[in-house]
Design an enzyme around this catalytic site. Structure first.
Site, PDB file in Angstrom:
ATOM      1  N   CYS A 121      50.886 -13.786  27.865  1.00 39.61           N
ATOM      2  CA  CYS A 121      51.867 -12.912  27.223  1.00 39.61           C
ATOM      3  C   CYS A 121      53.265 -13.537  27.248  1.00 39.61           C
ATOM      4  O   CYS A 121      54.125 -13.153  26.460  1.00 39.61           O
ATOM      5  CB  CYS A 121      51.864 -11.527  27.856  1.00 39.61           C
ATOM      6  SG  CYS A 121      52.113 -11.514  29.632  1.00 39.61           S
ATOM      7  N   HIS A 122      53.478 -14.526  28.115  1.00 41.83           N
ATOM      8  CA  HIS A 122      54.774 -15.208  28.162  1.00 41.83           C
ATOM      9  C   HIS A 122      55.024 -16.018  26.892  1.00 41.83           C
ATOM     10  O   HIS A 122      56.154 -16.376  26.606  1.00 41.83           O
ATOM     11  CB  HIS A 122      54.875 -16.110  29.404  1.00 41.83           C
ATOM     12  CG  HIS A 122      53.838 -17.180  29.479  1.00 41.83           C
ATOM     13  ND1 HIS A 122      52.579 -16.949  30.006  1.00 41.83           N
ATOM     14  CD2 HIS A 122      53.855 -18.471  29.086  1.00 41.83           C
ATOM     15  CE1 HIS A 122      51.880 -18.069  29.947  1.00 41.83           C
ATOM     16  NE2 HIS A 122      52.633 -19.013  29.388  1.00 41.83           N
TER      17      HIS A 122
ATOM     18  N   GLU B 265      55.169 -25.416  29.919  1.00 38.14           N
ATOM     19  CA  GLU B 265      54.121 -25.705  28.945  1.00 38.14           C
ATOM     20  C   GLU B 265      54.598 -26.593  27.800  1.00 38.14           C
ATOM     21  O   GLU B 265      53.787 -27.188  27.109  1.00 38.14           O
ATOM     22  CB  GLU B 265      53.561 -24.398  28.373  1.00 38.14           C
ATOM     23  CG  GLU B 265      52.786 -23.591  29.379  1.00 38.14           C
ATOM     24  CD  GLU B 265      52.165 -22.352  28.776  1.00 38.14           C
ATOM     25  OE1 GLU B 265      52.364 -22.075  27.574  1.00 38.14           O
ATOM     26  OE2 GLU B 265      51.466 -21.647  29.519  1.00 38.14           O
TER      27      GLU B 265
ATOM     28  N   TYR C 141      56.084 -11.148  18.234  1.00 42.16           N
ATOM     29  CA  TYR C 141      55.441  -9.840  18.260  1.00 42.16           C
ATOM     30  C   TYR C 141      54.981  -9.473  16.846  1.00 42.16           C
ATOM     31  O   TYR C 141      53.909  -8.899  16.668  1.00 42.16           O
ATOM     32  CB  TYR C 141      56.398  -8.781  18.814  1.00 42.16           C
ATOM     33  CG  TYR C 141      56.790  -9.034  20.247  1.00 42.16           C
ATOM     34  CD1 TYR C 141      55.946  -8.660  21.290  1.00 42.16           C
ATOM     35  CD2 TYR C 141      57.993  -9.657  20.566  1.00 42.16           C
ATOM     36  CE1 TYR C 141      56.288  -8.897  22.609  1.00 42.16           C
ATOM     37  CE2 TYR C 141      58.342  -9.903  21.892  1.00 42.16           C
ATOM     38  CZ  TYR C 141      57.491  -9.527  22.901  1.00 42.16           C
ATOM     39  OH  TYR C 141      57.825  -9.769  24.208  1.00 42.16           O
TER      40      TYR C 141
ATOM     41  N   ASN D 298      50.088  -6.124  29.967  1.00 43.60           N
ATOM     42  CA  ASN D 298      49.029  -7.105  30.189  1.00 43.60           C
ATOM     43  C   ASN D 298      48.747  -7.243  31.690  1.00 43.60           C
ATOM     44  O   ASN D 298      49.627  -7.631  32.441  1.00 43.60           O
ATOM     45  CB  ASN D 298      49.465  -8.453  29.599  1.00 43.60           C
ATOM     46  CG  ASN D 298      48.512  -9.580  29.916  1.00 43.60           C
ATOM     47  OD1 ASN D 298      47.362  -9.370  30.281  1.00 43.60           O
ATOM     48  ND2 ASN D 298      49.006 -10.794  29.776  1.00 43.60           N
TER      49      ASN D 298
END
Length: 176
Positions: A140-141, A167, A109, A132
């Site tokens: 946003c993850h 990912e 952040y 979001n």
């Protein structure tokens, strides 16, 4: 007569259509118009039915295709048209920064606040990130706490953890 899965947004005189997609992180509701995708939202399994592929509104077919390719491990970057009508200027700036966090990467952040030119806006960045409207598509993850810990996620921390692991799978050790 409106097509199935549609609601009329009287304020903007635009046909907002929706479809449901089963995914490894649960049921997703996609909303959009002919202008583009408006939302990707997490749903509880009993909140809606999966939309048969043939019944997916034309305006959402590409988003469905790209999300399926993403979950199939074939797509890392989304390329979609968007029809976003919500959010403050600040929220939109935060959301616009999210696709810049590459697949398999994370940012804090604080990183985003610095990128936006105001390192003191960490909490505001977190709040905007939590609003979001395009989960997964605008990643946003991939935003985590400064010390690397998983912090809030509108879809729940279990989903955030799953998406990050998906990912960035652990490297395979040597076989021999």
């Amino acid at each position: 007569m409106l097509p199935p899965n549609s609601i009329l947004n009287i304020q903007n005189s635009t046909l907002l259509q929706s479809a449901f997609l089963a995914s490894p992180v649960g049921l997703l509701e996609l909303r959009g118009t002919e202008a583009g995708l408006s939302a990707v939202l997490f749903q509880e399994e009993n909140e809606g039915a999966v939309t048969p592929v043939g019944a997916v509104p034309e305006c959402l077919r590409e988003a469905v295709r790209q999300l399926q390719a993403y979950f199939g491990g074939e797509l890392r970057t989304f390329d979609l048209a968007y029809d976003l009508r919500q959010g403050t200027d600040f929220q939109r700036r935060v959301w616009a920064a999210l696709p810049g966090i590459g697949y398999g990467r994370t940012a804090s952040y604080l990183d985003l606040a610095r990128q936006l030119g105001d390192p003191k806006a960490v909490r505001a960045v977190g709040a905007a990130n939590g609003q979001n409207p395009l989960a997964i598509v605008w990643p946003c993850h991939r935003v985590i706490g400064t010390s690397g810990q998983l912090t809030g996620y509108a879809g729940g921390l279990a989903r955030k953890k799953w998406l990050l692991a998906f990912e960035n799978p652990p490297a395979q050790g040597e076989l021999f």
